[in-house]
Design a protein around this motif. Structure first.
Motif, PDB file in Angstrom:
ATOM      1  N   SER A 220      25.400 -23.281  35.163  1.00 62.59           N
ATOM      2  CA  SER A 220      24.419 -24.042  34.381  1.00 62.59           C
ATOM      3  C   SER A 220      24.775 -24.064  32.899  1.00 62.59           C
ATOM      4  O   SER A 220      23.922 -24.345  32.053  1.00 62.59           O
ATOM      5  N   LYS A 223      23.865 -26.976  30.526  1.00 66.20           N
ATOM      6  CA  LYS A 223      22.444 -27.081  30.174  1.00 66.20           C
ATOM      7  C   LYS A 223      22.022 -25.948  29.247  1.00 66.20           C
ATOM      8  O   LYS A 223      21.253 -26.145  28.308  1.00 66.20           O
ATOM      9  N   GLN A 257      15.066 -22.020  35.056  1.00 63.77           N
ATOM     10  CA  GLN A 257      14.179 -21.183  35.864  1.00 63.77           C
ATOM     11  C   GLN A 257      14.773 -20.998  37.249  1.00 63.77           C
ATOM     12  O   GLN A 257      15.187 -21.950  37.902  1.00 63.77           O
ATOM     13  N   THR A 489      14.837 -23.561  40.538  1.00 63.81           N
ATOM     14  CA  THR A 489      13.564 -24.149  40.966  1.00 63.81           C
ATOM     15  C   THR A 489      13.605 -25.672  40.872  1.00 63.81           C
ATOM     16  O   THR A 489      12.889 -26.357  41.603  1.00 63.81           O
ATOM     17  N   SER A 490      14.452 -26.188  39.996  1.00 62.12           N
ATOM     18  CA  SER A 490      14.556 -27.642  39.845  1.00 62.12           C
ATOM     19  C   SER A 490      15.136 -28.309  41.088  1.00 62.12           C
ATOM     20  O   SER A 490      15.009 -29.524  41.265  1.00 62.12           O
ATOM     21  N   THR A 494      14.017 -31.133  46.642  1.00 64.05           N
ATOM     22  CA  THR A 494      14.848 -32.320  46.445  1.00 64.05           C
ATOM     23  C   THR A 494      15.574 -32.658  47.748  1.00 64.05           C
ATOM     24  O   THR A 494      15.702 -31.813  48.644  1.00 64.05           O
TER      25      THR A 494
END
Length: 607
Positions: A220, A223, A257, A489-490, A494
């Protein structure tokens, strides 16, 4: 009476002295002439030097003077926080001090002298300091970070002398900090300065850019990292800022997160203690990873500063603290009987009501394959799972064949059907359930009937990772869907993490679930049924390791009536699954369900 003396010349002695004195120049005039000549020579030397500086080296020196007073100061961006599913900090930033060198403010020869002075202060070899400087253009406006997160014993003496060392500056900046130390280290990973390979792959990175090197910090990074800024300032010879000439503010990184539950993770790691092994807990509906623990482990805070020699040697331990054992394959032992049960009932040769005769052993190819005891008589899947009957599953396995077992193992999440890329951790192994064809290809050996027998009970060539074991038991707990483990969590909910139907019939799921609950109520996992947690289902496992004590395994789901989480535990060389692994799972359940809250529930098992 005054007496006078006459020489041969006829002059008196006193008269001769007067004549000689008259011929000499006076002393004040002589001194003036000497001073004038000296001043003229000195002035001439200065004129020559000025001619050299202005005409011969004028352009070079004007540039040097200008560059020495103007600095392009990097403004590192704050990395985004990493938090657990409740928003609790797992990775943050604190204020630290770093030492920077400005390459163009000294010549290469001067830097050699400065490096020798800095070496004892920073406890860094002078050669290493010079190597840092060689990595950049000597005329670069940008500085080189020599060392970050300076401890007080280094910062204090350095700060006292930094003003006397041209081109050396101690600056405050944010530094990565892991408040829980080694907790979830294999998930979080660690950070470090961008390597030459990183800088080549990302030309936009400034020298000294902090990037993730492992785990979520790495996957990540785009980001979390943010974008560095710059300040163009003018300074005097004492490194004091005179004025701001321009500024581009940094852009801070975004927070990330995780699905990890900090309290559950902490309990899992404490329960595992110093033993080698792993613990995984999943949300059986979404596939979100609640716990992913592995031991031995490491403290990522070590990588936020210069690592000492002793610390580095500790990290080279033969037990490999960087190895994520949650993604390492182990013989699953009797926990694999879940797969064999599903494969049998879905083969059409057996039904949830099928009965098989068991005994103390069976003989296959002249080899005796033993039972745990004298046999359990005629039993079905419920009892076979509850008491972990080997002879029941030996016969089942030989009847349906290794291909059927392998096929259903894959459908339940063992092997490449579990996408490790969704975790974002990099690396990791996949489990394996070889077929005769695959054994021939991998091991260059033929398949024997004995291979089928051992495969049916999770021994022999079968390997399953703790993560895959958790996916396997989740597939039973949630009614037959294979979840896709993920850590962000994103990603929950999905399309890419949507559970996949395994194709198990409801009757198959119900029969296996009933058997796993019976393990806890009547069988090998009764230690889980002490009233401190709601009733759960589970399966113990003990996998043999040649020349060593057996591995201890346990998989479980809970609550039994409406399952919410699934757990898989492996303790290397821990012995029986009910002794070492199951108690760890119980502590994780206790944390999830409210920390040892007494409950008494009537349970209705539903598929």
């Amino acid at each position: 009476m005054q007496r006078e003396f006459f020489g041969n010349s006829g002059f008196r002695s006193s008269d001769k002295t007067l004549v000689e004195d008259a011929k000499r120049p006076s002393r004040p005039i002589y001194r003036a002439i000497v001073l004038m000549l000296f001043a003229t020579g000195l002035l001439g030397m200065h004129v020559c030097r000025l001619v050299q500086l202005q005409l011969v080296e004028g352009k070079q020196n004007r540039e040097r003077a200008e560059n020495n007073r103007v600095r392009l100061v990097p403004m590192p961006s704050n990395r985004g926080h990493i938090v657990d599913r409740q928003g609790k900090l797992l990775a943050a930033n604190n204020l630290a001090r770093s030492v920077y060198l400005w390459p163009k403010e000294q010549t290469p020869e001067q830097w050699k002298v400065t490096a020798e002075k800095l070496s004892p202060l920073l406890k860094i070899p002078a050669k290493e300091i010079l190597e840092k400087l060689k990595q950049v253009n000597p005329q670069s406006y940008r500085p080189v970070r020599l060392r970050q997160s300076l401890p007080p014993e280094v910062f204090v003496p350095l700060a006292e002398q930094a003003g006397q060392l041209q081109g050396v500056e101690v600056r405050p900046e944010a530094n990565r900090y892991y408040p829980e130390g080694s907790l979830a280290a294999h998930v979080l990973g660690y950070i470090g300065e961008a390597t030459q390979a990183d800088l080549k792959a990302h030309p936009e990175y400034p020298m000294g850019m902090i990037v993730g090197q492992m785990g979520i910090e790495a996957s990540s990074n785009s980001k979390i990292a943010g974008v560095w800024g710059d300040r163009l300032i003018e300074v005097n010879a004492q490194n004091q800022e005179l004025r701001l000439m321009g500024e581009k503010p940094p852009k801070p990184g975004e927070p990330v997160q995780l699905t990890i539950d900090l309290e559950m993770q902490k309990v899992a790691e404490e329960a595992l203690g110093t033993r080698r092994g792993a613990v995984v807990a999943l949300d059986v509906k979404t596939g979100g990873v609640l716990v992913l623990a592995s031991h031995p482990t490491f403290d990522p805070n070590l990588f936020t500063r210069k690592i000492s020699k002793d610390e580095w040697e500790t990290l080279q331990d033969p037990e490999n603290p960087f190895l994520n054992r949650a993604l390492q394959g182990y013989p699953p032992g009797s926990t694999f009987k879940i797969v064999t049960s599903a494969a049998a009932m879905e083969s059409g040769k057996f039904s949830p009501d099928s009965i098989v005769s068991t005994s103390s052993y069976i003989t296959v190819g002249g080899i005796d394959f033993n039972e745990h005891s004298g046999g359990y008589g005629d039993i079905g899947f419920r009892e076979a799972l509850a008491f972990s009957s080997n002879t029941f599953f030996y016969q089942i396995g030989m009847s349906i064949g290794p291909e059927q077992i392998s096929r259903w193992g894959n459908r339940l999440g063992i092997g490449k059907d579990t996408n490790l890329k969704l975790l974002g951790l990099g690396g990791g192994d996949y489990g394996q359930i070889p077929t005769p064809e695959e054994k021939e290809k991998i091991y260059k050996e033929p398949w024997y009937v004995g291979d089928t027998v051992t495969t049916a009970i999770g021994q022999g060539l079968v390997l399953v990772t703790p993560l895959e074991a958790a996916v396997m038991v989740s597939s039973i707990a949630n009614g037959g869907n294979r979840v896709k483990p993920h850590l962000l969590t994103s990603m929950t909910g999905t399309p890419e993490t949507q559970p996949v139907a395994t194709g198990m019939k409801p009757g198959t799921v119900a029969a296996i679930k009933e058997g796993l609950v019976a393990v806890v109520t009547d069988g090998t996992g009764q230690g889980m049924n002490d009233g401190t947690i709601p009733l759960t289902g589970g399966k113990t496992g003990t996998s043999e390791v040649i020349g060593q004590k057996s591995h201890s395994l346990f998989v479980a789901f809970g609550p039994a009536e409406k399952p919410e989480i699934a757990i898989a535990v492996v303790v290397e060389n821990g012995g029986f699954g009910s002794v070492a692994a199951a108690p760890i799972a119980k502590e994780v359940f206790q944390t999830y369900f409210g920390k040892s809250k007494k409950v008494n529930e009537s349970v209705v098992i539903t598929p």
